[in-house]
Scaffold this motif. Structure first.
Motif, mmCIF file in Angstrom:
data_model
loop_
_atom_site.group_PDB
_atom_site.id
_atom_site.type_symbol
_atom_site.label_atom_id
_atom_site.label_comp_id
_atom_site.label_asym_id
_atom_site.label_seq_id
_atom_site.Cartn_x
_atom_site.Cartn_y
_atom_site.Cartn_z
ATOM 1 N N ALA A 189 1.327 19.354 0.444
ATOM 2 C CA ALA A 189 0.280 18.346 0.283
ATOM 3 C C ALA A 189 0.915 16.942 0.604
ATOM 4 O O ALA A 189 1.607 16.723 0.388
ATOM 5 N N ILE A 190 -0.008 16.512 1.441
ATOM 6 C CA ILE A 190 0.451 15.119 1.928
ATOM 7 C C ILE A 190 -0.505 13.968 1.412
ATOM 8 O O ILE A 190 -1.899 14.366 1.465
ATOM 9 N N VAL A 191 -0.173 12.986 0.746
ATOM 10 C CA VAL A 191 -1.128 11.838 -0.044
ATOM 11 C C VAL A 191 -1.363 11.124 1.091
ATOM 12 O O VAL A 191 -0.965 10.932 2.067
ATOM 13 N N GLN A 192 -2.534 10.326 0.779
ATOM 14 C CA GLN A 192 -3.079 9.228 1.714
ATOM 15 C C GLN A 192 -2.447 8.075 1.355
ATOM 16 O O GLN A 192 -2.405 7.065 2.340
ATOM 17 N N ASP A 193 -1.896 7.706 0.442
ATOM 18 C CA ASP A 193 -1.336 6.312 -0.263
ATOM 19 C C ASP A 193 -0.301 6.118 0.709
ATOM 20 O O ASP A 193 0.903 6.614 0.661
ATOM 21 N N ARG A 194 -0.193 5.288 1.650
ATOM 22 C CA ARG A 194 1.054 5.072 2.624
ATOM 23 C C ARG A 194 2.216 4.154 1.723
ATOM 24 O O ARG A 194 3.140 4.028 2.391
ATOM 25 N N LYS A 195 1.861 3.746 0.558
ATOM 26 C CA LYS A 195 2.709 2.984 -0.157
ATOM 27 C C LYS A 195 3.859 3.887 -0.918
ATOM 28 O O LYS A 195 4.689 3.144 -1.328
ATOM 29 N N ILE A 196 3.374 4.972 -1.014
ATOM 30 C CA ILE A 196 4.437 6.139 -1.624
ATOM 31 C C ILE A 196 5.161 6.445 -0.573
ATOM 32 O O ILE A 196 4.726 7.423 0.198
ATOM 33 N N ARG A 197 6.409 6.107 -0.488
ATOM 34 C CA ARG A 197 7.203 6.290 0.594
ATOM 35 C C ARG A 197 8.215 7.731 0.308
ATOM 36 O O ARG A 197 8.538 8.624 1.083
ATOM 37 N N SER A 198 8.670 7.654 -0.968
ATOM 38 C CA SER A 198 9.574 8.705 -1.591
ATOM 39 C C SER A 198 9.531 8.668 -3.014
ATOM 40 O O SER A 198 8.599 8.146 -3.701
ATOM 41 N N LEU A 199 10.287 9.600 -3.572
ATOM 42 C CA LEU A 199 10.418 9.786 -5.034
ATOM 43 C C LEU A 199 10.686 8.316 -5.582
ATOM 44 O O LEU A 199 10.381 8.282 -6.886
ATOM 45 N N ARG A 200 11.206 7.582 -5.174
ATOM 46 C CA ARG A 200 11.757 6.197 -5.845
ATOM 47 C C ARG A 200 10.480 5.245 -6.163
ATOM 48 O O ARG A 200 10.303 4.441 -6.778
ATOM 49 N N ASP A 201 9.236 5.632 -5.511
ATOM 50 C CA ASP A 201 8.204 4.874 -5.362
ATOM 51 C C ASP A 201 7.116 5.440 -6.506
ATOM 52 O O ASP A 201 6.066 4.869 -6.767
ATOM 53 N N LEU A 202 7.444 6.637 -7.012
ATOM 54 C CA LEU A 202 6.619 7.118 -8.044
ATOM 55 C C LEU A 202 6.667 6.555 -9.130
ATOM 56 O O LEU A 202 7.614 5.756 -9.846
ATOM 57 N N ARG A 203 5.331 6.371 -9.868
ATOM 58 C CA ARG A 203 5.263 5.372 -11.228
ATOM 59 C C ARG A 203 4.519 6.339 -12.282
ATOM 60 O O ARG A 203 3.589 7.316 -11.863
ATOM 61 N N LYS A 204 4.263 6.009 -13.475
ATOM 62 C CA LYS A 204 3.665 6.743 -14.489
ATOM 63 C C LYS A 204 2.047 6.970 -14.029
ATOM 64 O O LYS A 204 1.684 8.000 -14.252
ATOM 65 N N TYR A 205 1.521 5.850 -13.410
ATOM 66 C CA TYR A 205 -0.017 6.117 -13.200
ATOM 67 C C TYR A 205 -0.300 7.085 -11.866
ATOM 68 O O TYR A 205 -1.420 7.234 -11.562
ATOM 69 N N HIS A 206 1.035 7.672 -11.261
ATOM 70 C CA HIS A 206 0.802 8.631 -10.284
ATOM 71 C C HIS A 206 0.795 10.161 -11.022
ATOM 72 O O HIS A 206 0.502 11.084 -10.267
ATOM 73 N N VAL A 207 0.766 10.191 -12.237
ATOM 74 C CA VAL A 207 0.878 11.543 -12.860
ATOM 75 C C VAL A 207 -0.431 12.000 -12.647
ATOM 76 O O VAL A 207 -0.405 13.387 -12.454
ATOM 77 N N GLY A 208 -1.500 11.631 -12.598
ATOM 78 C CA GLY A 208 -2.830 12.257 -12.443
ATOM 79 C C GLY A 208 -3.017 12.808 -11.074
ATOM 80 O O GLY A 208 -3.421 13.883 -10.665
#
Length: 313
Positions: A189-208
């Protein structure tokens, strides 16, 4: 049972087990109780384990060329500098292939280092070490290394292989899967959001987003291959091989990838649980935590991290 004439008397019943990692099948059947009879009444149950022998390094120069060991190939797919083929040691292309061939061309020095056998150290990456060494490395990651990802996301490549597509992410077979052996099922699964580079960029609002990936991957696996809920293992690498956020999706019975090892793979379920525990305000949990992972001596981060760890100790 020392020759092929004896084995020809084996009467196959069913497959007991298969292991894509060791290229092994374990078969149940019957053999005559004595070598001079084919009477089924005098047959006894027998288990036969068939394993493909390993490729020998000494044969490496003989694989290709006009008189090479590989006699026939069929294109599986290609995107940017990557090509995937099936290969046969004979001309019988009607049967399943003998090998799968992945080609990177042109291969850069970074590719060569990545695929070279490496000694590893365990890195305890604190937020401070991430900011000092890892983040600048990620920001300087060559765009050419992820062109193949952009080609997929932009509909230039692999369009016919998509299993699910939305404005947020795509799901498709990973290049490592032969697309036939269900036990070694491997999707991406590849996300479209180029701002998420790695695990370090994940935030609570990415849960959905992450839960949606889980849900759709399970739906695809059930509808296309009949796999029930609980049949998939989903995980994220840190460090990843490329810095565009993606989720690995494999058959829960598949154990054939070094990338599933502790020290690299983080279960998607655990990631979601940690994010759900995060406060709504302030730095995210993956900004604050120390992440431990294995790092090979060919990786660009190896030397700075090794020096930093020596200074701390």
């Amino acid at each position: 049972m020392s020759d092929v004439s004896a084995l020809k008397k084996f009467s196959f019943q069913r497959v007991l087990d298969e292991d894509p990692l060791t290229h092994t099948l374990i078969l149940l059947g019957t053999l005559p109780s004595s070598s001079d009879t084919l009477d089924s009444a005098n047959s006894v149950e027998a288990i036969v384990r068939v394993e493909r022998t390993t490729l020998s390094a000494k044969d490496a120069p003989l694989f290709f060329g006009n008189n090479g060991l590989i006699k026939k190939t069929a294109l599986e797919g290609s995107t940017d500098i990557y090509t995937w083929l099936f290969g046969w040691f004979g001309d019988e292309a009607h049967r399943d292939s003998d090998i799968k061939i992945n080609i990177i061309c042109p291969a850069t020095e970074i590719h060569i280092r990545k695929y070279t056998k490496q000694e590893q150290i365990l890195v305890h990456e604190t937020p401070a070490l991430y900011e000092k060494y890892t983040k600048p490395y990620i920001l300087g990651f060559p765009a050419a290394r992820t062109k193949w990802v952009d080609d997929i996301l932009n509909g230039i490549a692999e369009k016919g292989k998509l299993l699910y597509s939305s404005p947020e992410y795509l799901i498709l077979p990973d290049m490592k899967w032969d697309t036939k052996t269900l036990n070694s099922l491997y999707l991406l699964a590849i996300v479209q959001d180029r701002k998420i580079r790695s695990l370090r960029d994940l935030r609570k609002y990415h849960v959905g987003l992450l839960k949606s990936i889980q849900r759709e991957a399970n739906r695809v696996a059930h509808e296309k291959w009949g796999l029930p809920t609980g049949s998939l293992r989903m995980y994220v690498h840190y460090q990843p091989s490329y810095y565009h956020f993606h989720v690995h999706i494999v058959n829960a019975n598949y154990h054939g990838s070094m990338g599933m090892a502790v020290g690299q793979a983080h279960l998607l379920d655990d990631i979601i649980s940690l994010l759900e525990l995060d406060p709504d305000e302030g730095p995210g949990i993956f900004e604050r935590m120390t992440i431990t992972y294995g790092l090979g001596d060919q990786h660009t981060l190896y030397e700075p991290m090794r020096r930093a760890l020596n200074e701390i100790s």
